[in-house]
Write a protein that holds these residues in place. Structure first.
Motif, PDB file in Angstrom:
ATOM      1  N   ILE A 168      42.212   8.867  13.042  1.00  0.00           N
ATOM      2  CA  ILE A 168      41.219  10.061  12.935  1.00  0.00           C
ATOM      3  C   ILE A 168      41.643  10.952  13.979  1.00  0.00           C
ATOM      4  O   ILE A 168      42.018  10.753  15.094  1.00  0.00           O
ATOM      5  N   ILE A 169      41.708  12.248  13.462  1.00  0.00           N
ATOM      6  CA  ILE A 169      42.237  13.435  14.316  1.00  0.00           C
ATOM      7  C   ILE A 169      41.048  14.122  14.616  1.00  0.00           C
ATOM      8  O   ILE A 169      40.054  14.649  13.888  1.00  0.00           O
ATOM      9  N   ALA A 170      40.852  14.407  15.857  1.00  0.00           N
ATOM     10  CA  ALA A 170      39.809  15.179  16.379  1.00  0.00           C
ATOM     11  C   ALA A 170      40.382  17.094  16.741  1.00  0.00           C
ATOM     12  O   ALA A 170      41.393  16.917  17.142  1.00  0.00           O
ATOM     13  N   ALA A 171      39.619  17.678  15.923  1.00  0.00           N
ATOM     14  CA  ALA A 171      39.998  18.964  15.932  1.00  0.00           C
ATOM     15  C   ALA A 171      39.008  19.785  16.735  1.00  0.00           C
ATOM     16  O   ALA A 171      37.973  19.898  16.347  1.00  0.00           O
ATOM     17  N   VAL A 172      39.604  20.164  18.026  1.00  0.00           N
ATOM     18  CA  VAL A 172      38.418  20.810  18.938  1.00  0.00           C
ATOM     19  C   VAL A 172      38.564  22.266  19.125  1.00  0.00           C
ATOM     20  O   VAL A 172      39.674  22.699  19.389  1.00  0.00           O
ATOM     21  N   SER A 173      37.412  22.647  18.847  1.00  0.00           N
ATOM     22  CA  SER A 173      37.062  24.486  19.213  1.00  0.00           C
ATOM     23  C   SER A 173      36.039  24.324  20.118  1.00  0.00           C
ATOM     24  O   SER A 173      35.022  23.592  19.989  1.00  0.00           O
ATOM     25  N   GLY A 174      36.148  25.206  21.014  1.00  0.00           N
ATOM     26  CA  GLY A 174      34.927  25.537  21.798  1.00  0.00           C
ATOM     27  C   GLY A 174      34.572  24.132  22.936  1.00  0.00           C
ATOM     28  O   GLY A 174      35.491  23.313  23.309  1.00  0.00           O
ATOM     29  N   TYR A 175      33.272  24.143  23.261  1.00  0.00           N
ATOM     30  CA  TYR A 175      33.051  22.931  24.145  1.00  0.00           C
ATOM     31  C   TYR A 175      33.274  21.532  23.694  1.00  0.00           C
ATOM     32  O   TYR A 175      32.684  21.571  22.720  1.00  0.00           O
ATOM     33  N   ALA A 176      33.842  20.833  24.499  1.00  0.00           N
ATOM     34  CA  ALA A 176      33.794  19.296  24.255  1.00  0.00           C
ATOM     35  C   ALA A 176      33.663  18.915  25.522  1.00  0.00           C
ATOM     36  O   ALA A 176      34.472  18.494  26.644  1.00  0.00           O
ATOM     37  N   LEU A 177      32.200  18.663  25.803  1.00  0.00           N
ATOM     38  CA  LEU A 177      31.575  18.150  27.122  1.00  0.00           C
ATOM     39  C   LEU A 177      31.134  16.897  27.091  1.00  0.00           C
ATOM     40  O   LEU A 177      30.458  16.663  26.227  1.00  0.00           O
ATOM     41  N   GLY A 178      31.061  16.319  28.452  1.00  0.00           N
ATOM     42  CA  GLY A 178      30.434  15.066  28.171  1.00  0.00           C
ATOM     43  C   GLY A 178      30.819  14.156  27.240  1.00  0.00           C
ATOM     44  O   GLY A 178      32.324  13.756  27.065  1.00  0.00           O
ATOM     45  N   CYS A 206      39.361   9.338  19.460  1.00  0.00           N
ATOM     46  CA  CYS A 206      39.811   9.783  18.322  1.00  0.00           C
ATOM     47  C   CYS A 206      41.451   9.281  18.573  1.00  0.00           C
ATOM     48  O   CYS A 206      42.035   9.285  19.720  1.00  0.00           O
ATOM     49  N   ASP A 207      42.441   9.254  17.361  1.00  0.00           N
ATOM     50  CA  ASP A 207      43.647   8.830  17.801  1.00  0.00           C
ATOM     51  C   ASP A 207      44.517   9.946  18.149  1.00  0.00           C
ATOM     52  O   ASP A 207      45.636   9.942  18.868  1.00  0.00           O
ATOM     53  N   ILE A 208      44.254  11.170  17.698  1.00  0.00           N
ATOM     54  CA  ILE A 208      45.048  12.392  18.161  1.00  0.00           C
ATOM     55  C   ILE A 208      44.144  13.342  18.418  1.00  0.00           C
ATOM     56  O   ILE A 208      43.034  13.569  17.616  1.00  0.00           O
ATOM     57  N   ILE A 209      44.312  14.322  19.312  1.00  0.00           N
ATOM     58  CA  ILE A 209      43.508  15.409  19.650  1.00  0.00           C
ATOM     59  C   ILE A 209      44.574  16.718  19.297  1.00  0.00           C
ATOM     60  O   ILE A 209      45.264  17.020  19.683  1.00  0.00           O
ATOM     61  N   LEU A 210      44.009  17.842  18.528  1.00  0.00           N
ATOM     62  CA  LEU A 210      44.390  18.872  18.305  1.00  0.00           C
ATOM     63  C   LEU A 210      43.355  20.220  19.029  1.00  0.00           C
ATOM     64  O   LEU A 210      42.168  19.672  18.698  1.00  0.00           O
ATOM     65  N   ALA A 211      43.802  21.056  19.887  1.00  0.00           N
ATOM     66  CA  ALA A 211      42.924  21.820  20.328  1.00  0.00           C
ATOM     67  C   ALA A 211      43.232  23.397  20.137  1.00  0.00           C
ATOM     68  O   ALA A 211      44.328  23.555  19.850  1.00  0.00           O
ATOM     69  N   SER A 212      42.145  23.980  19.823  1.00  0.00           N
ATOM     70  CA  SER A 212      42.124  25.429  19.710  1.00  0.00           C
ATOM     71  C   SER A 212      42.380  26.066  20.939  1.00  0.00           C
ATOM     72  O   SER A 212      41.848  25.410  21.912  1.00  0.00           O
ATOM     73  N   PRO A 213      42.831  27.330  21.223  1.00  0.00           N
ATOM     74  CA  PRO A 213      42.877  27.794  22.604  1.00  0.00           C
ATOM     75  C   PRO A 213      41.625  28.094  23.129  1.00  0.00           C
ATOM     76  O   PRO A 213      41.513  28.261  24.465  1.00  0.00           O
ATOM     77  N   THR A 214      40.268  27.956  22.322  1.00  0.00           N
ATOM     78  CA  THR A 214      39.186  28.187  22.980  1.00  0.00           C
ATOM     79  C   THR A 214      38.578  26.899  23.468  1.00  0.00           C
ATOM     80  O   THR A 214      37.322  26.984  23.962  1.00  0.00           O
ATOM     81  N   ALA A 215      39.409  25.842  23.309  1.00  0.00           N
ATOM     82  CA  ALA A 215      38.490  24.390  23.640  1.00  0.00           C
ATOM     83  C   ALA A 215      38.344  24.356  25.075  1.00  0.00           C
ATOM     84  O   ALA A 215      39.376  24.821  25.908  1.00  0.00           O
ATOM     85  N   VAL A 216      37.044  23.888  25.646  1.00  0.00           N
ATOM     86  CA  VAL A 216      36.883  23.753  26.856  1.00  0.00           C
ATOM     87  C   VAL A 216      36.525  22.254  26.982  1.00  0.00           C
ATOM     88  O   VAL A 216      35.526  21.816  26.438  1.00  0.00           O
ATOM     89  N   PHE A 217      36.875  21.496  27.788  1.00  0.00           N
ATOM     90  CA  PHE A 217      36.963  19.949  27.987  1.00  0.00           C
ATOM     91  C   PHE A 217      36.189  20.080  29.186  1.00  0.00           C
ATOM     92  O   PHE A 217      36.373  20.621  30.312  1.00  0.00           O
ATOM     93  N   GLY A 218      35.284  18.805  29.484  1.00  0.00           N
ATOM     94  CA  GLY A 218      35.035  18.456  30.869  1.00  0.00           C
ATOM     95  C   GLY A 218      34.064  17.119  30.724  1.00  0.00           C
ATOM     96  O   GLY A 218      33.602  16.841  29.664  1.00  0.00           O
TER      97      GLY A 218
END
Ligand code: HXC
Length: 260
Positions: free
Chosen positions: A98-108, A117-129
């Motif tokens: 399962i691949i996470a496709a992360v855009s915007g907030y990925a918080l908590g 997930c097994d693999i994470i791809l991020a958009s340039p807008t992704a914000v983790f925390g």
């Protein structure tokens, strides 16, 4: 099947796409949403047509965390008594990638869901925390454990204790994500679906074994892990996919059925 908080589609052959769909709450992870997510991943995991999954949110938010409104009045008796968050980890029991496709907030909890997930791809807008410290708690969906293994103790301590966000660029340089994709609406989902399609075309048993072997590295000593890997490797010589690759069917060789 129609869900209330998620959308399930099949955007490419062999690929199941789950989109979190609580836009007004920035995809806050409520119990009803998680129940639907667990049902959908279980169904896709058992579906012979599907070889890999993609999990995504919206452009603005992958998920802004556990649902604060649902959480705020919970008591110790309720959380401990009912093992709150236990059902969140079902996604880690999947056999298919399962691949996470992360855009915007990925918080908590949103960050923790991506980390499951097994693999994470991020958009340039992704914000983790992991901002839980600001709410008087700590990550409860595996954040402290999975981040330490991904990025080490010092960074994990800093993130957990200050609650500061980190960018897509930081996530890439630390190895939390495989890569940051090009800018553009929908790009991260497009790239994740393409990657899932590539995986879905490989031998199913080999993909399952590869995932199992990599995950074992989190649990085992090096010696045990190497033995585990080698045994899985040996076992794959019993599969038809392995025979197909090395002995393409010809006049003198048996015709093998693909296990796909
Ligand atoms: C419930 C949430 C939410 C959340 C956002 N919303 N995050 N609702 N739970 N985690 C809702 C807001 O209440 C608001 O609804 C709407 O989404 C839009 O949010 P805004 O704050 O107006 O948007 P913006 O100003 O752009 O700010 C975005 C944001 C902020 C920076 C992401 O929403 C934020 O800080 N959210 C909380 C992030 C957080 O602390 N997450 C960790 C949760 S704890 P209304 O109805 O008011 O318009 C956690 C614990 C995990 O995850 C432990 C175990 C897994």
């Amino acid at each position: 099947k129609e869900y209330e908080h998620i959308i399930v589609t099949r955007p490419a052959p062999g690929v199941g796409l789950i989109t979190l769909n609580r836009p007004k709450a920035l995809n806050a992870l409520s119990t009803p949403l998680f129940n639907e997510l667990n049902e959908a991943v279980a169904e896709l995991d058992g579906d012979k047509e599907i070889g890999a999954l993609v999990l995504t949110g919206s452009e603005r938010a992958f998920a802004a965390g556990a649902d604060i409104k649902e959480m705020k009045d919970k008591t110790y008796e309720e959380t401990y008594g009912n093992n709150f968050l236990e059902s969140w980890t079902k996604i880690t029991q999947l056999r298919k990638p399962i691949i996470a496709a992360v855009s915007g907030y990925a918080l908590g909890g949103g960050c923790e869901l991506a980390l499951m997930c097994d693999i994470i791809l991020a958009s340039p807008t992704a914000v983790f925390g992991q901002p839980e410290i600001n709410l008087g708690v700590i990550p409860g969906g595996g954040g402290t454990q999975r981040l330490v293994r991904a990025i080490g103790k010092s960074r994990t301590m800093e993130l957990t204790l200050t609650g500061r966000n980190f960018s897509a660029v930081e996530a890439e340089s630390w190895g939390v994500v495989s890569r940051v994709v090009a800018e553009g609406e929908g790009q991260v989902v497009k790239d994740a679906v393409q990657m899932a399609e590539t995986i879905a075309k490989k031998g199913r048993l080999a993909v399952q074994a590869g995932k199992e072997a990599v995950n074992a590295a989190y649990e085992l000593t090096l010696a045990e892990g190497l033995r585990f890997e080698r045994r899985l490797f040996h076992g794959l010589f019993a599969t038809q996919d392995q025979k197909e690759v090395h002995c393409p069917p010809g006049p003198s060789s048996p015709v093998y059925q693909s296990t796909r």
